[in-house]
Design a protein around this motif. Structure first.
Motif, PDB file in Angstrom:
ATOM      1  N   CYS A 114      34.699  28.445  41.702  1.00 21.93           N
ATOM      2  CA  CYS A 114      34.113  29.579  42.428  1.00 21.93           C
ATOM      3  C   CYS A 114      34.417  30.921  41.765  1.00 21.93           C
ATOM      4  CB  CYS A 114      34.619  29.590  43.867  1.00 21.93           C
ATOM      5  SG  CYS A 114      34.128  28.134  44.828  1.00 21.93           S
ATOM      6  N   ARG A 115      34.821  30.887  40.506  1.00 31.52           N
ATOM      7  CA  ARG A 115      35.192  32.126  39.816  1.00 31.52           C
ATOM      8  C   ARG A 115      34.024  33.100  39.718  1.00 31.52           C
ATOM      9  NH1 ARG A 115      37.745  30.979  34.216  1.00 31.52           N
ATOM     10  NH2 ARG A 115      35.779  29.812  34.111  1.00 31.52           N
ATOM     11  N   SER A 116      32.823  32.589  39.451  1.00 38.10           N
ATOM     12  CA  SER A 116      31.666  33.476  39.296  1.00 38.10           C
ATOM     13  C   SER A 116      31.248  34.132  40.604  1.00 38.10           C
ATOM     14  CB  SER A 116      30.490  32.688  38.712  1.00 38.10           C
ATOM     15  OG  SER A 116      30.130  31.619  39.582  1.00 38.10           O
ATOM     16  N   LEU A 117      31.701  33.592  41.742  1.00 37.96           N
ATOM     17  CA  LEU A 117      31.311  34.142  43.041  1.00 37.96           C
ATOM     18  C   LEU A 117      32.224  35.286  43.492  1.00 37.96           C
ATOM     19  CD1 LEU A 117      30.642  30.786  44.927  1.00 37.96           C
ATOM     20  CD2 LEU A 117      28.989  32.199  43.698  1.00 37.96           C
ATOM     21  N   ARG A 118      33.357  35.445  42.848  1.00 40.19           N
ATOM     22  CA  ARG A 118      34.311  36.457  43.283  1.00 40.19           C
ATOM     23  C   ARG A 118      33.835  37.855  42.904  1.00 40.19           C
ATOM     24  NH1 ARG A 118      40.779  36.447  41.705  1.00 40.19           N
ATOM     25  NH2 ARG A 118      41.448  38.102  43.147  1.00 40.19           N
ATOM     26  N   PRO A 119      33.693  38.754  43.851  1.00 42.36           N
ATOM     27  CA  PRO A 119      33.221  40.107  43.542  1.00 42.36           C
ATOM     28  C   PRO A 119      34.275  40.893  42.770  1.00 42.36           C
ATOM     29  CG  PRO A 119      33.855  39.945  45.847  1.00 42.36           C
ATOM     30  CD  PRO A 119      33.934  38.556  45.290  1.00 42.36           C
ATOM     31  N   THR A 120      33.841  41.961  42.115  1.00 44.51           N
ATOM     32  CA  THR A 120      34.737  42.819  41.341  1.00 44.51           C
ATOM     33  C   THR A 120      34.559  44.269  41.770  1.00 44.51           C
ATOM     34  OG1 THR A 120      33.098  43.033  39.569  1.00 44.51           O
ATOM     35  CG2 THR A 120      34.732  41.267  39.352  1.00 44.51           C
ATOM     36  N   HIS A 121      35.530  45.091  41.411  1.00 42.36           N
ATOM     37  CA  HIS A 121      35.483  46.526  41.702  1.00 42.36           C
ATOM     38  C   HIS A 121      35.764  47.304  40.428  1.00 42.36           C
ATOM     39  CE1 HIS A 121      35.399  46.019  46.088  1.00 42.36           C
ATOM     40  NE2 HIS A 121      36.243  45.012  45.899  1.00 42.36           N
ATOM     41  N   ARG A 122      35.308  48.516  40.394  1.00 45.64           N
ATOM     42  CA  ARG A 122      35.571  49.364  39.246  1.00 45.64           C
ATOM     43  C   ARG A 122      37.059  49.682  39.146  1.00 45.64           C
ATOM     44  NH1 ARG A 122      30.713  53.921  39.315  1.00 45.64           N
ATOM     45  NH2 ARG A 122      28.987  52.471  38.859  1.00 45.64           N
ATOM     46  N   ALA A 123      37.547  49.665  37.903  1.00 47.33           N
ATOM     47  CA  ALA A 123      38.947  49.985  37.650  1.00 47.33           C
ATOM     48  C   ALA A 123      39.022  50.878  36.428  1.00 47.33           C
ATOM     49  CB  ALA A 123      39.757  48.699  37.440  1.00 47.33           C
ATOM     50  N   ALA A 124      40.238  51.303  36.099  1.00 40.41           N
ATOM     51  CA  ALA A 124      40.409  52.221  34.965  1.00 40.41           C
ATOM     52  C   ALA A 124      39.921  51.586  33.670  1.00 40.41           C
ATOM     53  CB  ALA A 124      41.881  52.610  34.848  1.00 40.41           C
ATOM     54  N   ARG A 125      40.118  50.289  33.534  1.00 36.00           N
ATOM     55  CA  ARG A 125      39.658  49.577  32.336  1.00 36.00           C
ATOM     56  C   ARG A 125      38.694  48.479  32.747  1.00 36.00           C
ATOM     57  NH1 ARG A 125      45.376  48.826  28.979  1.00 36.00           N
ATOM     58  NH2 ARG A 125      45.884  51.062  28.808  1.00 36.00           N
ATOM     59  N   GLY A 126      37.439  48.798  32.828  1.00 34.18           N
ATOM     60  CA  GLY A 126      36.422  47.817  33.198  1.00 34.18           C
ATOM     61  C   GLY A 126      36.386  47.570  34.690  1.00 34.18           C
ATOM     62  N   ARG A 127      36.314  46.293  35.059  1.00 31.42           N
ATOM     63  CA  ARG A 127      36.233  45.914  36.459  1.00 31.42           C
ATOM     64  C   ARG A 127      37.372  44.966  36.809  1.00 31.42           C
ATOM     65  NH1 ARG A 127      31.516  47.582  38.668  1.00 31.42           N
ATOM     66  NH2 ARG A 127      31.806  46.264  40.496  1.00 31.42           N
ATOM     67  N   LYS A 128      37.827  45.051  38.049  1.00 32.71           N
ATOM     68  CA  LYS A 128      38.956  44.263  38.517  1.00 32.71           C
ATOM     69  C   LYS A 128      38.501  43.291  39.590  1.00 32.71           C
ATOM     70  CE  LYS A 128      43.548  44.812  40.590  1.00 32.71           C
ATOM     71  NZ  LYS A 128      44.534  45.792  41.112  1.00 32.71           N
ATOM     72  N   PRO A 129      38.943  42.000  39.544  1.00 29.77           N
ATOM     73  CA  PRO A 129      38.549  41.053  40.590  1.00 29.77           C
ATOM     74  C   PRO A 129      38.986  41.543  41.965  1.00 29.77           C
ATOM     75  CG  PRO A 129      39.516  39.901  38.741  1.00 29.77           C
ATOM     76  CD  PRO A 129      39.742  41.367  38.492  1.00 29.77           C
ATOM     77  N   CYS A 130      38.170  41.261  42.947  1.00 31.58           N
ATOM     78  CA  CYS A 130      38.408  41.746  44.303  1.00 31.58           C
ATOM     79  C   CYS A 130      39.537  40.985  44.984  1.00 31.58           C
ATOM     80  CB  CYS A 130      37.122  41.609  45.121  1.00 31.58           C
ATOM     81  SG  CYS A 130      37.291  41.982  46.865  1.00 31.58           S
ATOM     82  N   GLY A 131      40.468  41.729  45.591  1.00 33.47           N
ATOM     83  CA  GLY A 131      41.464  41.169  46.493  1.00 33.47           C
ATOM     84  C   GLY A 131      42.265  39.996  45.956  1.00 33.47           C
TER      85      GLY A 131
END
Length: 447
Positions: free
Chosen positions: A343-360
Motif C-alpha cells: 500500500c506504499r503508493s496509496l500513502r499521501p505526502t505533504h510538502r517538506a523542506a526537501r521534496g515531499r514527506k510521507p503523511c503521518g
C-alpha cells in the motif's frame, strides 16, 4: 595519533592513567562516544586481569613495583576496532525498563552486565539527572563507552518512561559482555587444570624475562559458532523447557546479523516452531510495534526489514516450516508488509523542506485470524496526519495480501521463494495452531 613517547611507557607497557588518556585521544573522532576513566573507573577493575574496551578485552599486567599496566598496542587495537563502528542515532533499541523481564544472573566476576547497570542507575530517585553527576564510585562508562551521551528517554502515555540506545551500540555492548563471559570461563578452566600442580590463582600468572608478573591469556577464548539449522523443525514449547538451552543458545552467533552473540530463541507464534537463535538487537528489530493485540504501528525499522536487509530477514522468517510451506509470513509481519510495501503508493505526502514527506504514521489492523482466511481483513490507515486527518488507505483481504506477498517474494528474493511452496508440507501438523499469546513480559514478544 602519532607514535610519541607516552608518560609511564616501559617496554611497550603503559600505566592505566596513560592508557586512559591514550584511549580518549585515539577515539576522539569515533562515531561512538567514549569516556575517560576506561581503565581506572568502575566497572573496570584491573585486578581481575583484564579491562574491556568496546568488544575487546585488554589484559592487565602488574609490574614488579606493584603498578598495574597494559600493552599500548592492545589499546590501539581496541581503539581501531571501535573507530570502525558506524552508528545511526535514529535506529534505536529499547533497553529498559521491562516489566517481568527475567533477572540477570549476578556474577561478580563479570562486572559489565550493562543492561542491569543502566536500568539500576536510571530507576533510582533523580533518574538520569542524578546519574549524570557521576558520583564517586558510580559507574560512568560501559566498556569504555559513554552511554549517557547516546541514551534517549521516551515517555509513553505521559507516565511510563523508557530508555533507548542506538542499535549498533547495543550490539557492541552485547559483544563486550560475551567477550567478558568467555574470558572468565577460559580463566576458570585454566585455573582448574592448574589446581593439581600449583596453588589456585585468578587468573594464572607468569613471569617475563624482567621479573614482572603478568596475566596469562594463553588458550583461545571460545569463538561464536555460526548457526547451521541445528534447531530446524523443533517446537519452541519443547526446546525452551530443556535444561541447558540458554547456555547452548549463547554459543551461537546471531543467525541474522551474524556478528553479535545470540541471546534468545526466535520462534513463530503462529506455528510454534523455532526459527533460529538471534541477538537482542535483531529480536527487537523484528518485533511488531503492537498498539493492541490486532493493531500495529508500522515503524521506520520496517525499511530495514523489507528494503535494506530483505533477503536476510525473509530467509530468517521462512526458517519456520509452517510459514515456508504456505509461502507467507506470520500475520503481524504480513500485515506490516502489506502496509509498508503493497500500500506504499496509496500513502499521501505533504510538502517538506526537501521534496515531499510521507503523511503521518502508518497503522495496520486486522479482524479475524489466519486460521479463518476468508473472514480475515487487513485495514491500512494513516494516523497523525499534519492536516488533522486520519484516513483509511485500503482494506485488503488476508488471501489477497498473501498472494501479493508471494509474487513480491519471487521477485525480490527468488532463492527464498524457491525453497518455499506447497510441496514442502511433509511433517507439518494437519491443523495450524492459533497465535500463541506471549507471557514473557511487556514488550518482550518474540515473533
Amino acid at each position: 595519533m602519532s607514535e610519541r613517547v607516552l608518560p609511564g611507557r616501559t617496554n611497550g607497557l603503559i600505566t592505566l592513567v596513560a592508557a586512559d588518556t591514550l584511549w580518549v585521544d585515539l577515539t576522539a573522532d569515533s562515531a561512538v562516544p567514549t569516556a575517560p576513566g576506561a581503565f581506572t573507573c568502575s566497572p573496570a577493575r584491573a585486578r581481575i586481569g583484564y579491562v574491556l574496551l568496546g568488544s575487546h578485552a585488554v589484559a592487565t599486567v602488574r609490574a614488579s613495583g606493584g603498578q598495574w599496566s597494559v600493552a599500548e598496542a592492545e589499546v590501539r587495537r581496541a581503539a581501531a576496532e571501535l573507530n570502525a563502528v558506524g552508528m545511526d542515532r535514529q535506529d534505536l533499541v529499547r533497553v529498559g525498563p521491562f516489566r517481568g523481564a527475567p533477572r540477570q544472573e549476578c556474577d561478580e566476576e563479570t562486572p559489565l552486565r550493562w543492561r542491569r547497570r543502566i536500568t539500576g542507575e536510571l530507576l533510582e530517585p533523580g533518574g538520569p539527572e542524578r546519574a549524570a553527576r557521576r558520583e564517586l564510585g558510580r559507574p560512568y562508562h560501559l566498556a569504555g563507552i559513554d552511554w549517557r551521551q547516546m541514551l534517549v528517554e521516551q515517555t509513553r502515555d505521559g507516565t511510563q518512561r523508557t530508555w533507548w540506545l542506538p542499535r549498533s551500540v547495543v550490539r557492541l555492548l552485547d559483544a563486550a559482555e560475551h567477550t567478558e563471559t568467555q574470558w572468565v570461563q577460559a580463566a576458570r578452566a585454566r585455573q582448574a587444570s592448574a589446581a593439581v600442580t600449583e596453588p589456585p590463582s585468578h587468573p594464572r600468572k607468569a613471569r617475563d624475562a624482567d621479573g614482572r608478573q603478568t596475566t596469562s591469556l594463553e588458550g583461545p577464548v571460545a569463538s561464536l559458532r555460526p548457526y547451521n539449522r541445528e534447531l530446524e523443525g523443533q517446537l519452541y514449547s519443547v526446546l525452551s523447557r530443556k535444561p541447558g538451552t540458554s547456555r547452548r543458545v549463547a554459543g551461537w552467533a546471531c543467525a541474522v546479523c551474524r556478528t553479535a552473540p545470540a541471546t534468545v530463541l526466535d520462534h513463530c507464534h503462529e506455528h510454534g516452531y523455532v526459527r533460529a537463535p538471534v541477538c537482542q538487537s535483531c529480536n527487537t528489530l523484528e518485533r511488531p510495534d503492537h498498539l493492541y493485540s490486532n493493531d500495529i504501528r508500522v515503524a521506520n525499522r520496517y525499511t530495514r526489514l523489507f528494503h535494506t536487509d530483505t533477503d536476510d530477514w525473509l530467509r530468517h522468517w521462512h526458517r519456520c516450516p509452517g510459514c515456508r510451506a504456505r509461502t507467507t509470513l506470520s500475520l503481524p509481519h504480513l500485515a506490516a508488509w502489506t502496509a509498508h510495501i503493497a500500500c506504499r503508493s496509496l500513502r499521501p505526502t505533504h510538502r517538506a523542506a526537501r521534496g515531499r514527506k510521507p503523511c503521518g504514521v502508518l497503522r495496520v489492523s486486522w479482524t479475524g485470524s489466519q486460521n479463518a482466511p476468508r473472514s480475515c481483513l487487513l485495514t491500512v490507515a494513516v494516523d497523525f496526519c499534519p492536516s488533522g486527518e486520519h484516513r483509511i488507505l485500503a482494506r485488503v483481504p488476508y488471501r489477497e495480501a498473501a498472494e501479493r506477498f508471494r509474487a513480491w517474494l519471487a521477485e525480490v528474493a527468488p532463492a527464498v521463494a524457491a525453497a518455499a511452496g506447497p510441496d514442502r508440507l511433509d511433517g507439518l501438523p494437519a491443523q495450524f495452531r492459533p497465535v500463541i499469546a506471549d507471557t514473557s513480559g511487556e514488550d518482550l514478544e518474540l515473533f
